[in-house]
Design an enzyme around this catalytic site. Structure first.
Site, mmCIF file in Angstrom:
data_model
loop_
_atom_site.group_PDB
_atom_site.id
_atom_site.type_symbol
_atom_site.label_atom_id
_atom_site.label_comp_id
_atom_site.label_asym_id
_atom_site.label_seq_id
_atom_site.Cartn_x
_atom_site.Cartn_y
_atom_site.Cartn_z
ATOM 1 N N ASP A 193 -19.465 -34.132 56.603
ATOM 2 C CA ASP A 193 -18.586 -34.528 57.704
ATOM 3 C C ASP A 193 -18.606 -33.447 58.788
ATOM 4 O O ASP A 193 -19.633 -32.796 58.979
ATOM 5 C CB ASP A 193 -17.170 -34.765 57.145
ATOM 6 C CG ASP A 193 -16.408 -35.841 57.895
ATOM 7 O OD1 ASP A 193 -16.213 -35.675 59.106
ATOM 8 O OD2 ASP A 193 -15.998 -36.843 57.273
ATOM 9 N N HIS A 213 -12.197 -34.769 62.109
ATOM 10 C CA HIS A 213 -12.473 -35.850 61.161
ATOM 11 C C HIS A 213 -12.619 -35.328 59.737
ATOM 12 O O HIS A 213 -12.052 -35.862 58.787
ATOM 13 C CB HIS A 213 -13.751 -36.561 61.610
ATOM 14 C CG HIS A 213 -14.067 -37.815 60.867
ATOM 15 N ND1 HIS A 213 -14.885 -37.853 59.763
ATOM 16 C CD2 HIS A 213 -13.701 -39.094 61.088
ATOM 17 C CE1 HIS A 213 -15.012 -39.092 59.332
ATOM 18 N NE2 HIS A 213 -14.300 -39.871 60.117
ATOM 19 N N SER A 226 -13.460 -44.604 57.374
ATOM 20 C CA SER A 226 -13.662 -43.195 57.041
ATOM 21 C C SER A 226 -12.578 -42.675 56.116
ATOM 22 O O SER A 226 -12.781 -41.704 55.404
ATOM 23 C CB SER A 226 -13.682 -42.336 58.306
ATOM 24 O OG SER A 226 -14.910 -42.407 58.954
#
Length: 527
Positions: free
Chosen positions: A133, A181, A341
Site C-alpha cells: 500500500d 490509505h 480497500s
C-alpha cells in the site's frame, strides 16, 4: 415451548425434548446438600458419584453414573428435600472483546463476529501479513508495535525521472505513509487491541510486512507491486492484502501471482470501486482467476453490496464490510473510510486469524484451505446482492473459525479453544452447511486423520468456474490518465474524515524509472 423444571426452589429452562436450552457439560451436576437433612452424600448413591468440591460454599460436582440425562436426573431430584439445590454444570462463553476506546464504533467487528473468533485467538506474532500500500504512519500508537519489517519503493522526489530508493539506503527503509490509505488499511488488519486506546485490528497480534509503493497522487506501479510481493515472499508471508488494481490483463501480474502461489501465499485483493460487473468488464489483478486469489467486494451495515463496489458472480468471491470503517489515520488519529480497500484487509486479517489458530494446534494451513474456510462459512447476502458474488455471501470470521474447529476435529488435529463445537446440533448444522458447497466439501471430504485436504474446485453458482474468468479487453481508466499508470480503485468512492486520510492507486512492474514510465498504466487503490 420450553418447560420450567422446579428443583429445590430453582428453575431450569428445558427444551421440548427435555434437554437444557443452555450449553451444559454432559453427565455432570453441581449439587449442594441441605445441612438440615444431611451434610454429605455417599460416594455412589442416587446414580451420582462425587467428583470434587465446586467452590467453597459446600457445593460439589457430581457425575451421573446411571446413564440418565442431565434433565432426567434434575427431574428425579426435584422433590428431594436433602438437596438445597441441584443444577447443570453450565458452559459459559467467554464473549471477550477489547477495551479500546473506539471499539464500540467499529461496527464491522460485530457484523463479521470478530469477538467470537477472538475466543480462539487474536493472532500470533510469527504470522506475517504482507501489506502492499502507501506505507504506514510508523509512530502511530496503534501500529508501531505491529510492523515487523518494511521497504519503500517510492522515490523521495516523486517524479518519473527519479530512481526508486536503493536497497539498504535510509530512504529504502522509510515506509512512513504520506498519503493516508496504507495507515488506514494496516489498522484494519493489525491495530493493537486491548490497550484502552483507539481501535482494534481484526488480527491484532499478527505482524505486518509493509511495502510502500503508492505515491502521494494515489498511484503506484505494477512493477513495484510485484517487487513488494517478491520481498514479502522471501520473508515468509503467507497472506497478502492488496487494496489496489484496475489495469488491463497483464502477463507480468499473472506470472508474479503464479510465483507467490507456488510459495503458498494467499493473495487477497479488493474488487474495486467503480460499481461495475467484473464478469463483463475484467480488471486486473482481481480478474486474474488464479487459485490463490481471493477477491473481495464491499458491503454496508445491511449486508447489501455497496453501490460503489465492483461485483461479479464469477469473479468476486465474497463481500465484507467496507462502509464507514473506522481505523487508524496517518495524522496519528482515527477516522472512517469507505471502499473495497477497507473490505480487503478485513478478509486478509480474517485469514491471518485462522492461520494463527491452526498454528496453535501445530497445523500449517495451505492457501487453498484458508480460502475454502472463508468461502464455505459466509453469511448469505440479501436477495438483491446474493447473485453478485461467487459465494452469494458476506464474511463471517466467527463461522470460519468454527469451520476450522470442525476440520481439525475431523482430522484428529486437536481442538481449538472457544467451545465452537460444544453445541452438537450447531456443529452438525455447520457440517451440513459446509457440505452444501464445493469449498466445504473439499475440506471435509479430504479430512481423514493424517491426510491433507485436496484443493476444492472454486465453482461459481450457475456452473461457471472462477478459474475460467473472462479475460482480455481494456479496463476503463480510473481518474486521470498517466502513462501505464495505476490509480487507487477505491479513491473516487472513499469518504475520509479529512483530505489527508484519503488513499490510493496501484504500481508499475519495473523498478527502473524508464520502465516505470512505460508500465504505470492503470492499477489503482481500491478502497
Amino acid at each position: 415451548m420450553a418447560a420450567l423444571l422446579a428443583c429445590a426452589g430453582q428453575a431450569a429452562v428445558l427444551t421440548d425434548d427435555g434437554e437444557p436450552a443452555y450449553q451444559t457439560v454432559p453427565g455432570r451436576l453441581i449439587i449442594k446438600m441441605d445441612p438440615n437433612f444431611v451434610s454429605a452424600m455417599d460416594t455412589n448413591s442416587h446414580g451420582l458419584r462425587f467428583a470434587r468440591p465446586a467452590g467453597s460454599q459446600g457445593a460439589a460436582l457430581y457425575t451421573i453414573t446411571d446413564g440418565k440425562s442431565v434433565a432426567q436426573k434434575l427431574a428425579e431430584m426435584a422433590d428431594n428435600p436433602a438437596f438445597e439445590y441441584a443444577e447443570p454444570d453450565y458452559r459459559v462463553p467467554v464473549n471477550w472483546q477489547p477495551n479500546d476506546s473506539l471499539f464500540s464504533v467499529q461496527w464491522h467487528h460485530a457484523a463479521v463476529a470478530s469477538p467470537l473468533a477472538w475466543n480462539a485467538t487474536t493472532g500470533r506474532p510469527e504470522v506475517k501479513v504482507c501489506h502492499i500500500d502507501s506505507g504506514v504512519r510508523t509512530d502511530h500508537p496503534d501500529l508501531q508495535a505491529r510492523v515487523l519489517k518494511g521497504w519503500n519503493l517510492v522515490p523521495e522526489v516523486q517524479d518519473f525521472d527519479q530512481e526508486e530508493p536503493a536497497p539498504g539506503s535510509p530512504q529504502y527503509r522509510n515506509i512512513n505513509d504520506s498519503y493516508g490509505h496504507g495507515t488506514h488499511t494496516a489498522g484494519i488488519i493489525a491495530a493493537v487491541g486491548n490497550n484502552a486506546l483507539g481501535v482494534a485490528g481484526i488480527a491484532m497480534d499478527v505482524r505486518l510486512l509493509v511495502c510502500r509503493f503508492i505515491w502521494d497522487d494515489g498511484f503506484g506501479s505494477i512493477s513495484d507491486a510485484l517487487e513488494c510481493l517478491r520481498l514479502c515472499k522471501e520473508e515468509g508471508a503467507v497472506i497478502s492484502s492488496n487494496s489496489w488494481g484496475g489495469v488491463p490483463r497483464s502477463r507480468a501480474i499473472e506470472e508474479g501471482l503464479k510465483e507467490i502461489e507456488e510459495a503458498g501465499m494467499l493473495f487477497v485483493v479488493a474488487s474495486g470501486n467503480q460499481g461495475i460487473d467484473l464478469d463483463a468488464r475484467p480488471a486486473f489483478p482481481a480478474s486474474s482467476g488464479l487459485p490463490n486469489i481471493l477477491v473481495v467486494g464491499s458491503s454496508g451495515a445491511t449486508n447489501q453490496a455497496s453501490k460503489f463496489s465492483n461485483t461479479g458472480r464469477s469473479t468476486v468471491h465474497l463481500l465484507a464490510p467496507g462502509e464507514q470503517i473506522l481505523s487508524t489515520t496517518f495524522n496519528g488519529w482515527y477516522g472512517p473510510m469507505d471502499g473495497t480497500s477497507m473490505a480487503c484487509p478485513l478478509v486478509a486479517g480474517a485469514a491471518a486469524l485462522l492461520h494463527s489458530a491452526a498454528l496453535n494446534q501445530g497445523v500449517q494451513l495451505s492457501y487453498a484451505e484458508l480460502k475454502s474456510l472463508l468461502l464455505s462459512s459466509t453469511d448469505a447476502s440479501p436477495a438483491e446482492s446474493a447473485g453478485k458474488t461467487v459465494t452469494g455471501g458476506r464474511l463471517n470470521v466467527g463461522s470460519a473459525m468454527a469451520a476450522l474447529a470442525l476440520l481439525l476435529q475431523e482430522r484428529g488435529d486437536g481442538q481449538i479453544p472457544g467451545g465452537f463445537l460444544a453445541d452438537s446440533s450447531a456443529a452438525e448444522e455447520l457440517q451440513q452447511r459446509m457440505l452444501q458447497n464445493s469449498w466445504g466439501q473439499g475440506l471435509l471430504q479430504g479430512a481423514a486423520p493424517g491426510g491433507s485436504s485436496p484443493q476444492p474446485s472454486v465453482v461459481a453458482r450457475g456452473g461457471t468456474t472462477a478459474s475460467g474468468l473472462p479475460r482480455g479487453g481494456e479496463a476503463q481508466a480510473q481518474g486521470r490518465q498517466a502513462p501505464a499508470q495505476a490509480m487507487s480503485a477505491d479513491g473516487p468512492a472513499e469518504a475520509a474524515p479529512d483530505a489527508q486520510a484519503q488513499p490510493g492507486r496501484a504500481a508499475p512492474l519495473d523498478s527502473a524509472a524508464r520502465r516505470r514510465r512505460q508500465l504505470r498504466a492503470g492499477s489503482s487503490l481500491l478502497k
